[in-house]
Structure formats: C-alpha cells, structure tokens
Design a protein around this motif. Structure first.
Motif, PDB file in Angstrom:
ATOM      1  N   ALA A 157       0.835  -1.205   0.000  1.00  0.00           N
ATOM      2  CA  ALA A 157       0.000   0.000   0.000  1.00  0.00           C
ATOM      3  C   ALA A 157       0.866   1.250   0.000  1.00  0.00           C
ATOM      4  N   LEU A 158       1.895   1.265   0.818  1.00  0.00           N
ATOM      5  CA  LEU A 158       2.763   2.441   0.886  1.00  0.00           C
ATOM      6  C   LEU A 158       3.442   2.692  -0.449  1.00  0.00           C
ATOM      7  N   GLN A 159       3.958   1.649  -1.079  1.00  0.00           N
ATOM      8  CA  GLN A 159       4.634   1.822  -2.366  1.00  0.00           C
ATOM      9  C   GLN A 159       3.672   2.340  -3.430  1.00  0.00           C
ATOM     10  N   HIS A 160       2.440   1.833  -3.435  1.00  0.00           N
ATOM     11  CA  HIS A 160       1.466   2.290  -4.430  1.00  0.00           C
ATOM     12  C   HIS A 160       1.071   3.749  -4.184  1.00  0.00           C
ATOM     13  N   VAL A 161       0.866   4.104  -2.934  1.00  0.00           N
ATOM     14  CA  VAL A 161       0.523   5.490  -2.601  1.00  0.00           C
ATOM     15  C   VAL A 161       1.666   6.426  -2.994  1.00  0.00           C
ATOM     16  N   LEU A 162       2.896   6.013  -2.744  1.00  0.00           N
ATOM     17  CA  LEU A 162       4.042   6.858  -3.103  1.00  0.00           C
ATOM     18  C   LEU A 162       4.135   7.035  -4.626  1.00  0.00           C
ATOM     19  N   GLN A 163       3.810   5.981  -5.385  1.00  0.00           N
ATOM     20  CA  GLN A 163       3.798   6.093  -6.846  1.00  0.00           C
ATOM     21  C   GLN A 163       2.713   7.064  -7.301  1.00  0.00           C
ATOM     22  N   LEU A 164       1.531   6.971  -6.697  1.00  0.00           N
ATOM     23  CA  LEU A 164       0.444   7.885  -7.048  1.00  0.00           C
ATOM     24  C   LEU A 164       0.802   9.323  -6.696  1.00  0.00           C
ATOM     25  N   ARG A 165       1.443   9.515  -5.552  1.00  0.00           N
ATOM     26  CA  ARG A 165       1.832  10.862  -5.140  1.00  0.00           C
ATOM     27  C   ARG A 165       2.868  11.440  -6.104  1.00  0.00           C
ATOM     28  N   GLU A 166       3.781  10.612  -6.557  1.00  0.00           N
ATOM     29  CA  GLU A 166       4.809  11.072  -7.495  1.00  0.00           C
ATOM     30  C   GLU A 166       4.181  11.607  -8.781  1.00  0.00           C
ATOM     31  N   LYS A 167       3.099  10.978  -9.225  1.00  0.00           N
ATOM     32  CA  LYS A 167       2.390  11.439 -10.431  1.00  0.00           C
ATOM     33  C   LYS A 167       1.758  12.811 -10.213  1.00  0.00           C
ATOM     34  N   GLN A 168       1.440  13.149  -8.957  1.00  0.00           N
ATOM     35  CA  GLN A 168       0.858  14.452  -8.637  1.00  0.00           C
ATOM     36  C   GLN A 168       1.899  15.564  -8.752  1.00  0.00           C
ATOM     37  N   GLY A 169       3.183  15.198  -8.598  1.00  0.00           N
ATOM     38  CA  GLY A 169       4.257  16.172  -8.733  1.00  0.00           C
ATOM     39  C   GLY A 169       4.366  17.157  -7.579  1.00  0.00           C
ATOM     40  N   LYS A 170       3.772  16.820  -6.423  1.00  0.00           N
ATOM     41  CA  LYS A 170       3.817  17.700  -5.255  1.00  0.00           C
ATOM     42  C   LYS A 170       4.098  16.870  -4.010  1.00  0.00           C
ATOM     43  N   ASP A 171       4.560  17.557  -2.969  1.00  0.00           N
ATOM     44  CA  ASP A 171       4.747  16.910  -1.677  1.00  0.00           C
ATOM     45  C   ASP A 171       3.405  16.899  -0.965  1.00  0.00           C
ATOM     46  N   LEU A 172       2.728  15.764  -0.983  1.00  0.00           N
ATOM     47  CA  LEU A 172       1.390  15.647  -0.411  1.00  0.00           C
ATOM     48  C   LEU A 172       1.385  14.584   0.686  1.00  0.00           C
ATOM     49  N   CYS A 173       0.428  14.707   1.600  1.00  0.00           N
ATOM     50  CA  CYS A 173       0.197  13.669   2.593  1.00  0.00           C
ATOM     51  C   CYS A 173      -1.079  12.926   2.206  1.00  0.00           C
ATOM     52  N   LEU A 174      -1.354  11.829   2.882  1.00  0.00           N
ATOM     53  CA  LEU A 174      -2.555  11.047   2.611  1.00  0.00           C
ATOM     54  C   LEU A 174      -3.523  11.228   3.771  1.00  0.00           C
ATOM     55  N   ARG A 175      -4.724  11.715   3.471  1.00  0.00           N
ATOM     56  CA  ARG A 175      -5.762  11.846   4.499  1.00  0.00           C
ATOM     57  C   ARG A 175      -6.705  10.659   4.375  1.00  0.00           C
ATOM     58  N   VAL A 176      -6.893   9.968   5.493  1.00  0.00           N
ATOM     59  CA  VAL A 176      -7.785   8.819   5.574  1.00  0.00           C
ATOM     60  C   VAL A 176      -8.880   9.167   6.567  1.00  0.00           C
ATOM     61  N   GLY A 177     -10.124   8.805   6.242  1.00  0.00           N
ATOM     62  CA  GLY A 177     -11.226   9.100   7.147  1.00  0.00           C
ATOM     63  C   GLY A 177     -12.449   8.279   6.814  1.00  0.00           C
ATOM     64  N   VAL A 178     -13.540   8.618   7.472  1.00  0.00           N
ATOM     65  CA  VAL A 178     -14.820   7.969   7.214  1.00  0.00           C
ATOM     66  C   VAL A 178     -15.884   9.038   7.024  1.00  0.00           C
ATOM     67  N   ARG A 179     -16.959   8.650   6.352  1.00  0.00           N
ATOM     68  CA  ARG A 179     -18.116   9.532   6.202  1.00  0.00           C
ATOM     69  C   ARG A 179     -19.365   8.663   6.171  1.00  0.00           C
ATOM     70  N   GLN A 180     -20.488   9.280   6.440  1.00  0.00           N
ATOM     71  CA  GLN A 180     -21.766   8.574   6.399  1.00  0.00           C
ATOM     72  C   GLN A 180     -22.050   8.167   4.955  1.00  0.00           C
ATOM     73  N   GLY A 181     -22.583   6.972   4.785  1.00  0.00           N
ATOM     74  CA  GLY A 181     -22.948   6.515   3.450  1.00  0.00           C
ATOM     75  C   GLY A 181     -22.346   5.167   3.141  1.00  0.00           C
ATOM     76  N   GLY A 182     -22.554   4.721   1.940  1.00  0.00           N
ATOM     77  CA  GLY A 182     -22.058   3.413   1.527  1.00  0.00           C
ATOM     78  C   GLY A 182     -23.074   2.325   1.814  1.00  0.00           C
ATOM     79  N   CYS A 183     -22.762   1.126   1.413  1.00  0.00           N
ATOM     80  CA  CYS A 183     -23.677  -0.014   1.540  1.00  0.00           C
ATOM     81  C   CYS A 183     -23.990  -0.356   2.993  1.00  0.00           C
ATOM     82  N   SER A 184     -23.035  -0.142   3.896  1.00  0.00           N
ATOM     83  CA  SER A 184     -23.188  -0.606   5.279  1.00  0.00           C
ATOM     84  C   SER A 184     -23.319   0.520   6.305  1.00  0.00           C
ATOM     85  N   GLY A 185     -23.421   1.764   5.871  1.00  0.00           N
ATOM     86  CA  GLY A 185     -23.629   2.856   6.819  1.00  0.00           C
ATOM     87  C   GLY A 185     -22.497   3.863   6.891  1.00  0.00           C
ATOM     88  N   MET A 186     -21.259   3.400   6.836  1.00  0.00           N
ATOM     89  CA  MET A 186     -20.084   4.280   6.854  1.00  0.00           C
ATOM     90  C   MET A 186     -19.185   3.874   5.694  1.00  0.00           C
TER      91      MET A 186
END
Length: 118
Positions: free
Chosen positions: A19-48
């Motif tokens: 997962a880390l290697q894939h995220v780092l590859q995706l970030r490199e394509k963005q061309g910026k120093d970015l962090c990854l925000r992970v969270g939850v929100r209401q919705g989806g098949c099971s509620g969250m």
C-alpha cells in the motif's frame, strides 16, 4: 517489567509495504509533496464509507492524528480515528478484487465491495 514498543512503532493506521509503495507512486504522479488523508463519512452499503485522498501538508490540523512512514505522512481527523484505530490499509494489483483493501478491527459488518462498514 513491561516493555512498550517505541512510540514511532505504534501507529493507529497501518499501511502494508504494498500500500505504501502504491501510494508513493500515485503521489509522485501528482508532482507535489502531499500527505494522505484517511477518514470515514456517512454513506455506503453498510452505513459508513472509507475516504482517502491526497492533501497539502499545510492543511493538517493540530487535532489530527499524524502517522509518519519514513517522511510520508498519513493523517486522520479525531472523529474518524474513533472508527479507524487499528486499520490496516493494503493494496493488491490482482485483476479481480485488486485495489486498496481496508481491514478494520472496529467494523462489525462490512459490505461485499469492502469500501464501507458498520
């Protein structure tokens, strides 16, 4: 005498190497120093549903939980952290069922797609 793991070893959100290697590859394509925000929100098949996106590190709030992976930051707001503590984020490049996978010890029920829970 009990021995605790060093603080740097304790992470509320865990990422596998894949997962880390894939995220780092995706970030490199963005061309910026970015962090990854992970969270939850209401919705989806099971509620969250899980949410995950790149974000400018300047948007990190003082109340956010920040987990450092050798200089790459994974960020989570405190409300989402209540649902995500202990989450393992993995990545698979399998043709069927591939992509990011969330293993959440706090989920009572997950949907078939694996992107939402209750």
């Amino acid at each position: 005498m009990t021995t605790q793991a060093p603080q740097s070893q304790q992470r509320g959100i865990l990422m596998t190497d894949a997962a880390l290697q894939h995220v780092l590859q995706l970030r490199e394509k963005q061309g910026k120093d970015l962090c990854l925000r992970v969270g939850v929100r209401q919705g989806g098949c099971s509620g969250m549903s899980y949410m995950m996106d790149f974000e400018d590190p300047n948007n990190i709030q003082p109340t956010d939980e920040v987990f450092d992976y050798d200089g790459f930051k994974v960020v989570c707001d405190p409300k989402s952290m209540l649902y995500l503590y202990g989450l393992v984020l993995d990545y698979s490049d399998a043709m069927i069922g591939g992509g990011f996978q969330f293993t959440n010890p706090n989920a009572n029920q997950t949907c078939g797609c694996g992107k939402s829970f209750s």
